[in-house]
Design an enzyme around this catalytic site. Structure first.
Site, short mmCIF file in Angstrom:
data_model
loop_
_atom_site.label_atom_id
_atom_site.label_comp_id
_atom_site.label_asym_id
_atom_site.label_seq_id
_atom_site.Cartn_x
_atom_site.Cartn_y
_atom_site.Cartn_z
N SER A 133 1.00 -1.01 -0.09
CA SER A 133 -0.02 0.01 0.08
C SER A 133 0.99 1.37 -0.02
CB SER A 133 -0.82 0.03 1.17
OG SER A 133 -1.34 1.33 1.50
N TYR A 146 -1.41 -1.31 10.35
CA TYR A 146 -1.35 -1.78 9.08
C TYR A 146 -0.29 -1.03 8.16
CZ TYR A 146 -3.61 -1.36 3.97
OH TYR A 146 -3.99 -1.31 2.93
N1 NAD Z 1 -8.72 -0.65 -1.52
C1 NAD Z 1 -7.63 0.13 -1.29
O1 NAD Z 1 -7.78 1.37 -1.29
C2 NAD Z 1 -6.25 -0.33 -1.09
C3 NAD Z 1 -5.40 0.68 -0.91
C4 NAD Z 1 -3.97 0.15 -0.68
C5 NAD Z 1 -3.82 -1.23 -0.60
N2 NAD Z 1 -4.80 -2.01 -0.49
C6 NAD Z 1 -4.42 -3.41 -0.51
O2 NAD Z 1 -5.14 -4.20 -1.46
C7 NAD Z 1 -5.31 -5.65 -1.01
C8 NAD Z 1 -6.65 -6.03 -1.19
O3 NAD Z 1 -7.63 -5.08 -0.35
P1 NAD Z 1 -8.86 -4.79 -0.89
O4 NAD Z 1 -9.24 -3.30 -1.13
O5 NAD Z 1 -9.49 -5.55 -2.21
O6 NAD Z 1 -9.78 -5.15 0.29
P2 NAD Z 1 -11.21 -5.97 0.48
O7 NAD Z 1 -11.67 -5.94 2.02
O8 NAD Z 1 -12.29 -5.74 -0.55
O9 NAD Z 1 -10.90 -7.58 0.22
C9 NAD Z 1 -10.06 -8.16 1.37
C10 NAD Z 1 -10.39 -9.79 1.07
O10 NAD Z 1 -9.28 -10.28 2.07
C11 NAD Z 1 -10.06 -11.54 2.63
N3 NAD Z 1 -9.41 -11.69 3.70
C12 NAD Z 1 -9.36 -10.76 4.96
N4 NAD Z 1 -8.85 -11.62 6.00
C13 NAD Z 1 -8.34 -12.68 5.49
C14 NAD Z 1 -7.50 -13.66 5.95
N5 NAD Z 1 -7.17 -13.69 7.03
N6 NAD Z 1 -7.20 -14.95 5.35
C15 NAD Z 1 -7.75 -14.82 3.93
N7 NAD Z 1 -8.54 -13.73 3.47
C16 NAD Z 1 -8.91 -12.74 4.23
C17 NAD Z 1 -11.54 -10.71 2.93
O11 NAD Z 1 -12.53 -11.76 3.33
C18 NAD Z 1 -11.88 -10.02 1.48
O12 NAD Z 1 -12.64 -11.04 0.78
C19 NAD Z 1 -4.96 -5.65 0.70
O13 NAD Z 1 -3.54 -6.02 0.89
C20 NAD Z 1 -5.06 -4.02 0.88
O14 NAD Z 1 -3.97 -3.58 1.97
C21 NAD Z 1 -6.05 -1.63 -0.90
#
Ligand code: NAD
Length: 242
Positions: A133, A146
């Site tokens: 991130s 985080y």
């Molecule tokens: N959305 C953003 O703005 C953003 C920004 C920077 C980084 N990210 C990173 O992108 C990645 C995905 O984020 P997203 O926005 O798609 O999130 P999201 O919450 O939409 O999806 C995350 C998924 O991970 C699953 N999950 C949670 N804990 C888990 C575990 N212990 N084992 C297996 N699955 C698990 C959840 O059930 C969910 O389906 C993350 O690593 C996040 O840090 C997202």
């Protein structure tokens, strides 16, 4: 075609990544703690499977690799995308919340890499991506756990790239504000404000991160390893200042 394992694949960036990789011809194993991951995999059809597993659990990782080997074949690529987050300043964060973020985001990457490493190294062409991130590099309010784990992921990627190259290429992507369920609790006005803080003036879509991950896993990225690639619409290169 080779097999990719994607964690946190029931929705958001993980699901979009599984869809993009499947469309590019990969066989895809989608893992998540959310049982809906099986339906999401069924929607992709042949060459995809869903496995309910906790990315933080070493035992679950052993089961995932055994099941993937049996159903799809050896793991050729790994996408570590699952996350735990807790929005609280340091003084208000519980030790449990701090620990869970370490367990899923960082120790989960350790377990996932260790479980998949024999497969990844077996043909001398292993590939992996960790979804970090922009929080890895910037100080923002209320996400100390985080942010610490996201920075840790970039350090882990550099170490693993140096240790296991040339048989393994591993990189991070560092998304900026991406429109996923993570943002559900944030008002539309705040989302628009985050979008305006990028050079492109909008939030990104999960598919726009998935494309970069698919590129990094492909032969087209054959000379990229140990890197952290921003996918943030320019969020990290522009700041308001008088
Ligand atoms: N959305 C953003 O703005 C953003 C920004 C920077 C980084 N990210 C990173 O992108 C990645 C995905 O984020 P997203 O926005 O798609 O999130 P999201 O919450 O939409 O999806 C995350 C998924 O991970 C699953 N999950 C949670 N804990 C888990 C575990 N212990 N084992 C297996 N699955 C698990 C959840 O059930 C969910 O389906 C993350 O690593 C996040 O840090 C997202």
């Amino acid at each position: 075609m080779p097999v990719a394992v994607v964690t946190g694949a029931a929705r958001g960036i993980g699901r979009a990544t599984a869809q993009t990789l499947h469309g590019a011809g990969w066989r895809v194993a989608m893992t998540d703690v959310d049982p809906h991951v099986s339906e999401r995999a069924a929607e992709l059809g042949q060459g995809a499977c869903g496995i309910v597993a906790d990315a933080a659990s070493a035992e679950d990782w052993q089961r995932v690799v055994a099941e993937v080997n049996e159903r799809l074949g050896p793991v050729g690529a790994l996408v570590l995308n699952a996350l735990a987050t807790d929005a609280n300043p340091l003084h208000a964060m519980s030790e449990e919340a701090w620990q869970r973020q370490l367990d899923v985001n960082l120790t989960g990457a350790f377990h996932g890499l260790r479980a998949c490493l024999p497969d990844l190294l077996s043909d001398g062409q292993g590939r992996a991506v960790i979804v970090s991130s922009v929080h890895a590099h910037f100080g923002l309010l209320d996400v100390p756990g985080y942010a610490a784990t996201k920075a840790g992921q970039t350090g882990l990627v550099r170490q693993v790239a140096a240790q296991y190259g040339p048989r393994l290429r591993i990189n991070c992507v560092a998304p900026g504000p991406i429109r996923t369920a993570l943002w559900d609790r944030i008002s539309e006005a705040e989302r628009q404000r985050s979008g305006r803080q990028t050079a492109l003036g909008r939030m990104g879509e999960p598919e726009e991160v998935a494309e970069v991950i698919a590129f990094l896993l492909s032969d087209r990225a054959s000379y990229i390893t140990g890197a952290t690639i921003p996918v943030d619409g320019g969020w990290s290169i522009t700041k308001d200042s008088a």
